[in-house]
Design a protein around this motif. Structure first.
Motif, PDB file in Angstrom:
ATOM      1  N   GLU A  59      44.033  10.168 -50.227  1.00  0.00           N
ATOM      2  CA  GLU A  59      44.146   8.709 -50.343  1.00  0.00           C
ATOM      3  C   GLU A  59      45.531   8.249 -49.907  1.00  0.00           C
ATOM      4  O   GLU A  59      45.686   7.216 -49.244  1.00  0.00           O
ATOM      5  N   GLN A  60      46.562   9.013 -50.275  1.00  0.00           N
ATOM      6  CA  GLN A  60      47.929   8.662 -49.878  1.00  0.00           C
ATOM      7  C   GLN A  60      48.125   8.753 -48.372  1.00  0.00           C
ATOM      8  O   GLN A  60      48.995   8.085 -47.808  1.00  0.00           O
ATOM      9  N   LYS A  61      47.299   9.548 -47.717  1.00  0.00           N
ATOM     10  CA  LYS A  61      47.343   9.633 -46.256  1.00  0.00           C
ATOM     11  C   LYS A  61      46.499   8.544 -45.594  1.00  0.00           C
ATOM     12  O   LYS A  61      46.451   8.452 -44.365  1.00  0.00           O
ATOM     13  N   GLY A  62      45.799   7.723 -46.403  1.00  0.00           N
ATOM     14  CA  GLY A  62      45.042   6.600 -45.868  1.00  0.00           C
ATOM     15  C   GLY A  62      43.581   6.865 -45.606  1.00  0.00           C
ATOM     16  O   GLY A  62      42.882   6.019 -45.042  1.00  0.00           O
ATOM     17  N   TYR A  63      43.079   8.035 -46.006  1.00  0.00           N
ATOM     18  CA  TYR A  63      41.672   8.345 -45.783  1.00  0.00           C
ATOM     19  C   TYR A  63      40.788   7.697 -46.852  1.00  0.00           C
ATOM     20  O   TYR A  63      41.211   7.508 -47.997  1.00  0.00           O
ATOM     21  N   GLU A  64      39.562   7.403 -46.463  1.00  0.00           N
ATOM     22  CA  GLU A  64      38.559   6.992 -47.437  1.00  0.00           C
ATOM     23  C   GLU A  64      38.142   8.225 -48.231  1.00  0.00           C
ATOM     24  O   GLU A  64      37.748   9.231 -47.652  1.00  0.00           O
ATOM     25  N   VAL A  65      38.233   8.126 -49.533  1.00  0.00           N
ATOM     26  CA  VAL A  65      37.944   9.266 -50.403  1.00  0.00           C
ATOM     27  C   VAL A  65      36.874   8.871 -51.415  1.00  0.00           C
ATOM     28  O   VAL A  65      36.975   7.833 -52.067  1.00  0.00           O
ATOM     29  N   HIS A  66      35.848   9.703 -51.539  1.00  0.00           N
ATOM     30  CA  HIS A  66      34.793   9.486 -52.514  1.00  0.00           C
ATOM     31  C   HIS A  66      35.057  10.382 -53.724  1.00  0.00           C
ATOM     32  O   HIS A  66      35.105  11.602 -53.595  1.00  0.00           O
TER      33      HIS A  66
END
Length: 361
Positions: A59-66
């Motif tokens: 998430e800190q890298k900007g990815y969508e995380v489920h």
């Protein structure tokens, strides 16, 4: 890549009338996953904490995380999925056991057993065995009550189905599908991803409604008192969306986990179709509300009203009792975790996590 505006969370396993149903196999499906880290360890050994930090990292890298939560303990994670990288990490122990089908090529087993102090666990052998047995018994009791509730709600569905105007329902589905997805079939059909946005937990029916807003800007809400209209509409619209080439996310009802769809999300169109009832009524600023009476013969259905009301109220009470057993199981599980937590070297689990994340730094 932008940062996630809202957290994406849901369940992939739930207590149901036939016991625990797991849909975790999707997270090791090579058609959608390139790498799946399958955790093997005991309760209280840091699996959930490890997965939470795994999620935070991406998430800190900007990815969508489920973030996929545990229906037996809604504060704990059962899995994390990063769609853009086709990477998942999941708890591969009971009740959602995962054994590698493509070892190394897709799944990588991550064992935390090396962090155990076996002597400390052996010292509490009898207590640990008793806790595992008690947990199984409590969940079995919950299943009996959920099954009874599912039977009553199913009776309401079957009763009301007799008074559905099929022609009207079919016309509505065709018209809505044409308006939202067009009339042509795509060269390649879309994919379907099945989850539970709601589950029967120690806190009652828990609904991850906020996640729907992460995916959707527009919504259709189907007010469905008896469960006989919304699910049928959603199944028809799912088929139309998939034929048109759209990937869809389908949320199923935990009291009818194979038959009754209650949420349909089409992320590409930022569009959702949702059943609204006593347990979950999502709200959107841009929504169209469709009442079940539009498709029902209300006059003829009146003669069953007393039975329908009794079934619904009785089902609600039965689900409360089921949640009580799940809550008791959670207390028992916490005791079980205490034995393992005291016997784990968490520095070793930290090292395991850092080694996994090195591949993505």
């Amino acid at each position: 890549m932008g940062t996630c505006e809202k957290q994406i969370s849901y369940f992939m396993g739930s207590n149901t009338p036939v016991g625990f149903i797991s849909r975790f196999s999707q997270l090791v499906d090579p058609r959608m996953i390139s790498t799946a880290y399958v955790l093997k360890a005991g309760p209280g050994t840091g699996k959930s904490s490890l997965m939470r930090r795994f999620a935070d990292f991406f998430e800190q890298k900007g990815y969508e995380v489920h973030r996929i939560y545990c229906s037996s303990d809604i504060q704990s994670l059962d899995a994390v999925f990063v769609p853009e990288l086709a990477v998942a990490i999941l708890d591969g122990t009971p009740p959602h056991v995962i054994e590698p089908a493509y070892p190394g090529a897709v799944e990588q087993v991550v064992s935390l057993f090396d962090s155990f102090d076996i002597d400390k666990l052996k010292a509490h052998r009898e207590e640990i065995i008793a806790c595992f047995k008690e947990n199984k018994a409590l969940h079995a009791k919950a299943t009996l009550f959920i099954s009874a509730a599912g039977s009553l709600l199913g009776d309401n569905l079957r009763t009301a189905q007799e008074y559905v105007n099929r022609e009207k329902l079919s016309r509505f589905c065709e018209k809505t599908a044409a308006a939202e997805f067009g009339r042509k079939s795509a060269a390649r059909p879309g994919a379907e991803y099945d989850v539970f946005f709601s589950a029967i937990t120690a806190q009652g029916v828990t609904f991850h409604g906020d996640t729907l807003h992460r995916f959707c800007k527009r919504a259709y809400l189907f007010e469905d008192r008896y469960g006989c209209v919304g699910g049928e509409i959603l199944r028809s619209l799912r088929d139309s969306a998939v034929r048109a080439g759209h990937a869809v996310i389908c949320g199923f009802c935990p009291t009818a986990p194979f038959e009754k769809m209650e949420q349909l999300v089409v992320p590409e169109l930022q569009l959702g179709f949702f059943v609204a009832n006593k347990f979950h009524t999502p709200e959107f600023s841009d929504q169209k509300v469709v009442h079940d009476r539009r498709f029902l013969d209300e006059q003829r259905l009146k003669e069953h009203r007393a039975k329908l009301r009794f079934n619904r109220r009785a089902a609600e009470e039965l689900l409360k009792e089921a949640s009580g057993f799940i809550a008791d199981a959670k207390v028992n599980h916490d005791k079980l975790e205490s034995y393992y937590t005291a016997a784990v070297n968490f520095e070793k689990t930290d090292e395991i996590l850092e080694k996994l994340l090195d591949a993505y730094r």
